[in-house]
Design a protein around this motif. Structure first.
Motif, PDB file in Angstrom:
ATOM      1  N   THR A 134       0.577  -4.880  -5.352  1.00  0.00           N
ATOM      2  CA  THR A 134      -0.263  -6.017  -5.726  1.00  0.00           C
ATOM      3  C   THR A 134       0.487  -7.313  -5.459  1.00  0.00           C
ATOM      4  O   THR A 134       1.392  -7.684  -6.219  1.00  0.00           O
ATOM      5  CB  THR A 134      -0.639  -5.939  -7.225  1.00  0.00           C
ATOM      6  OG1 THR A 134      -1.245  -4.666  -7.496  1.00  0.00           O
ATOM      7  CG2 THR A 134      -1.591  -7.056  -7.609  1.00  0.00           C
ATOM      8  N   PRO A 135       0.152  -8.022  -4.381  1.00  0.00           N
ATOM      9  CA  PRO A 135       0.912  -9.228  -4.026  1.00  0.00           C
ATOM     10  C   PRO A 135       0.966 -10.277  -5.127  1.00  0.00           C
ATOM     11  O   PRO A 135       1.920 -11.055  -5.194  1.00  0.00           O
ATOM     12  CB  PRO A 135       0.169  -9.745  -2.786  1.00  0.00           C
ATOM     13  CG  PRO A 135      -0.436  -8.514  -2.179  1.00  0.00           C
ATOM     14  CD  PRO A 135      -0.832  -7.656  -3.343  1.00  0.00           C
ATOM     15  N   LYS A 142      10.307  -8.475  -5.002  1.00  0.00           N
ATOM     16  CA  LYS A 142      11.666  -8.102  -5.396  1.00  0.00           C
ATOM     17  C   LYS A 142      12.016  -6.709  -4.856  1.00  0.00           C
ATOM     18  O   LYS A 142      11.136  -5.910  -4.529  1.00  0.00           O
ATOM     19  CB  LYS A 142      11.792  -8.128  -6.921  1.00  0.00           C
ATOM     20  CG  LYS A 142      11.465  -9.496  -7.529  1.00  0.00           C
ATOM     21  CD  LYS A 142      11.464  -9.460  -9.046  1.00  0.00           C
ATOM     22  CE  LYS A 142      11.069 -10.802  -9.633  1.00  0.00           C
ATOM     23  NZ  LYS A 142      11.048 -10.806 -11.115  1.00  0.00           N
ATOM     24  N   THR A 143      13.304  -6.422  -4.804  1.00  0.00           N
ATOM     25  CA  THR A 143      13.778  -5.127  -4.326  1.00  0.00           C
ATOM     26  C   THR A 143      14.025  -4.223  -5.530  1.00  0.00           C
ATOM     27  O   THR A 143      15.012  -4.374  -6.248  1.00  0.00           O
ATOM     28  CB  THR A 143      15.076  -5.292  -3.511  1.00  0.00           C
ATOM     29  OG1 THR A 143      14.827  -6.189  -2.421  1.00  0.00           O
ATOM     30  CG2 THR A 143      15.534  -3.956  -2.953  1.00  0.00           C
ATOM     31  N   ALA A 232      -6.410   1.980  -2.981  1.00  0.00           N
ATOM     32  CA  ALA A 232      -6.851   1.702  -4.349  1.00  0.00           C
ATOM     33  C   ALA A 232      -7.662   0.418  -4.522  1.00  0.00           C
ATOM     34  O   ALA A 232      -8.676   0.426  -5.231  1.00  0.00           O
ATOM     35  CB  ALA A 232      -5.643   1.693  -5.289  1.00  0.00           C
ATOM     36  N   PRO A 233      -7.290  -0.708  -3.895  1.00  0.00           N
ATOM     37  CA  PRO A 233      -8.095  -1.915  -4.096  1.00  0.00           C
ATOM     38  C   PRO A 233      -9.524  -1.803  -3.551  1.00  0.00           C
ATOM     39  O   PRO A 233     -10.369  -2.648  -3.867  1.00  0.00           O
ATOM     40  CB  PRO A 233      -7.310  -2.982  -3.320  1.00  0.00           C
ATOM     41  CG  PRO A 233      -5.925  -2.455  -3.236  1.00  0.00           C
ATOM     42  CD  PRO A 233      -6.079  -0.987  -3.106  1.00  0.00           C
ATOM     43  N   TYR A 234      -9.794  -0.767  -2.767  1.00  0.00           N
ATOM     44  CA  TYR A 234     -11.101  -0.603  -2.140  1.00  0.00           C
ATOM     45  C   TYR A 234     -11.888   0.558  -2.743  1.00  0.00           C
ATOM     46  O   TYR A 234     -12.924   0.940  -2.189  1.00  0.00           O
ATOM     47  CB  TYR A 234     -10.930  -0.354  -0.631  1.00  0.00           C
ATOM     48  CG  TYR A 234     -10.210  -1.459   0.095  1.00  0.00           C
ATOM     49  CD1 TYR A 234     -10.908  -2.545   0.632  1.00  0.00           C
ATOM     50  CD2 TYR A 234      -8.829  -1.431   0.235  1.00  0.00           C
ATOM     51  CE1 TYR A 234     -10.245  -3.561   1.297  1.00  0.00           C
ATOM     52  CE2 TYR A 234      -8.158  -2.445   0.909  1.00  0.00           C
ATOM     53  CZ  TYR A 234      -8.867  -3.502   1.427  1.00  0.00           C
ATOM     54  OH  TYR A 234      -8.211  -4.510   2.097  1.00  0.00           O
ATOM     55  N   PHE A 235     -11.442   1.100  -3.864  1.00  0.00           N
ATOM     56  CA  PHE A 235     -12.144   2.245  -4.438  1.00  0.00           C
ATOM     57  C   PHE A 235     -13.591   1.908  -4.791  1.00  0.00           C
ATOM     58  O   PHE A 235     -14.452   2.792  -4.780  1.00  0.00           O
ATOM     59  CB  PHE A 235     -11.408   2.758  -5.675  1.00  0.00           C
ATOM     60  CG  PHE A 235     -10.183   3.576  -5.366  1.00  0.00           C
ATOM     61  CD1 PHE A 235      -9.929   4.038  -4.083  1.00  0.00           C
ATOM     62  CD2 PHE A 235      -9.264   3.886  -6.373  1.00  0.00           C
ATOM     63  CE1 PHE A 235      -8.792   4.797  -3.797  1.00  0.00           C
ATOM     64  CE2 PHE A 235      -8.134   4.655  -6.096  1.00  0.00           C
ATOM     65  CZ  PHE A 235      -7.902   5.099  -4.809  1.00  0.00           C
ATOM     66  N   ASP A 236     -13.861   0.642  -5.115  1.00  0.00           N
ATOM     67  CA  ASP A 236     -15.243   0.256  -5.401  1.00  0.00           C
ATOM     68  C   ASP A 236     -15.940  -0.326  -4.173  1.00  0.00           C
ATOM     69  O   ASP A 236     -17.054  -0.837  -4.272  1.00  0.00           O
ATOM     70  CB  ASP A 236     -15.294  -0.751  -6.559  1.00  0.00           C
ATOM     71  CG  ASP A 236     -14.517  -2.032  -6.272  1.00  0.00           C
ATOM     72  OD1 ASP A 236     -13.796  -2.067  -5.252  1.00  0.00           O
ATOM     73  OD2 ASP A 236     -14.621  -2.981  -7.065  1.00  0.00           O
TER      74      ASP A 236
END
Length: 402
Positions: A134-135, A142-143, A232-236
């Motif tokens: 999630t940007p 971070k690493t 996941a961000p496109y599941f809907d």
């Protein structure tokens, strides 16, 4: 802010419990030593230990002084964690930081390099952990990386998980108890090799494997995420979801094959072989357990649609689900009507349509989960999942670096 945690491989934990059940009943100790060590990384390394307290189910975090922090419920969602739970580690090659580990489940050990991690609380309380895909998350650039474990009254079970991501922070573990179990970290350069191989796969089949690669502000590979996390961000929004059609033709072929051929799945451990046939659009096994045709989301997540892992389902169905999911991810369903026996790891991922994330990860890592049921294996074959468990844990050592 949403508190999200994927609890991977309930099957693996059940398998480990089954293995221990053959021993005389013996409760695991209430605590064991946790040793956290920076093996080779320059700069500053910090660790964080999070999970659910075994006795209460509430979130807890360990602190650098060895105390247990139990967060209270905040007034509003997204409230920053009010205490510093970072555990500073020594310089590369120094002695480990040793803490007392209480029984806890759904737990993670995070490491971050040259930075700190931001944790938040939602009412409940519910801990909001760092989000790697999630940007907008403050930890995104971070690493950092993590391993997972559960320590309960039966055992301490831990694994090096690549179900979600691989990063430039290699993690290894050693669990000492009745035996000593070790899992090696990623080798130097493995993340770059994984990124290159996935980019090359996109050139071959046109699927968005290259979009799994996340670069940092310096242009270097920061992490590589797994397909389900890209999806996941496109599941809907299924019509826009990456990989949405990857498995369609393959599942059609599988369903057609088993209209006229038996699919035999050995539940292993003396639980019997279940026979399945497709009728209409449903695959039905001995005992009446049935499965609809899976989609790409079902295959990659191993926890949706016909592959949903419902806690109340019978154990036989859960075992069938695990072996079906593994067979699809490893592209064995058309070539091996007997599951999971009769194959070796060399037979996995040979189809043009397969889980290339898992294929590439396994080609570049010594051992570790690449999808939630990666612990499924034929009898007599080695475990490739990177799990370690012991019913009498004394010392749990987790290193970062090689």
């Amino acid at each position: 802010m949403i508190s999200r945690r994927v609890f991977l491989s309930g099957t693996a934990l059940a398998a480990a419990s089954g293995a221990l059940a053959s021993k005389a009943a013996q409760a695991a100790p209430a605590t064991c030593q946790l040793a956290l060590r920076n093996a080779s990384l320059p700069g500053t390394v910090r660790a964080y230990v999070t999970g659910h307290e075994q006795s209460t189910g509430n979130w807890i975090l360990l602190r650098a002084d060895g105390s247990v922090y139990r967060p209270g419920s905040p007034a509003a969602p997204g409230t920053p964690l009010p205490v510093d739970c970072a555990i500073p580690l020594g310089a590369a090659g120094s002695s480990p930081k040793v803490l007392t580990l209480p029984q806890m489940y759904g737990a993670r050990i995070y490491f971050v390099r040259d930075d700190t991690l931001a944790f938040f609380l939602n009412p409940g309380p519910a801990l909001v952990e760092p989000a790697f895909a999630t940007p907008a998350d403050p930890n995104y650039g971070k690493t950092w990386s993590f391993c997972e474990f559960t320590f309960n009254s039966s055992q301490l079970y831990a694994n090096i998980s690549y179900v979600d991501l691989v990063t430039a922070l290699p993690i290894g573990l050693t669990l000492e108890g009745d035996a000593t179990h070790s899992v090696a970290p990623l080798s130097d350069g493995a993340v770059d090799r994984i990124a290159s191989a996935l980019t090359a796969q996109t050139a071959k089949d046109g699927q968005p494997w290259d979009r799994l690669v996340v670069h940092g502000s310096d242009g270097k590979v920061l992490r590589v995420i797994s397909p389900q996390n890209l999806m996941a961000p496109y599941f809907d929004q299924p019509d826009r979801m990456p990989f949405r059609d990857l498995w369609t033709a393959y599942t059609d072929q599988v369903w057609q094959k088993y209209r006229g051929t038996d699919l035999r799945i050995d539940l292993q451990g003396g639980r019997g072989v279940f026979t399945g046939r497709v009728s209409g659009d449903t695959l039905t096994f001995t005992g009446g357990h049935s499965f609809a045709k899976p989609t790409s989301r079902d295959v990659f997540t191993c926890n949706h649609g016909p592959f949903a892992n419902n806690p109340g389902d019978p154990d036989d169905r859960k075992a069938l689900l695990a072996r079906l999911a593994a067979g699809f991810n490893r592209s064995l369903m058309l070539t091996h009507p007997d599951q999971p026996g009769g194959v070796t790891a060399a037979d996995y991922y040979q189809g043009q349509v397969t889980n290339h994330w898992a294929r590439v990860v396994h080609a570049n890592t010594p051992i570790g989960y690449a999808f939630p049921y990666d612990d499924v294996r034929p009898d007599g074959q080695p475990d490739v999942s990177g799990a370690a468990y012991d019913g009498n844990p004394r010392r749990f050592t987790v290193i970062v670096g090689t």
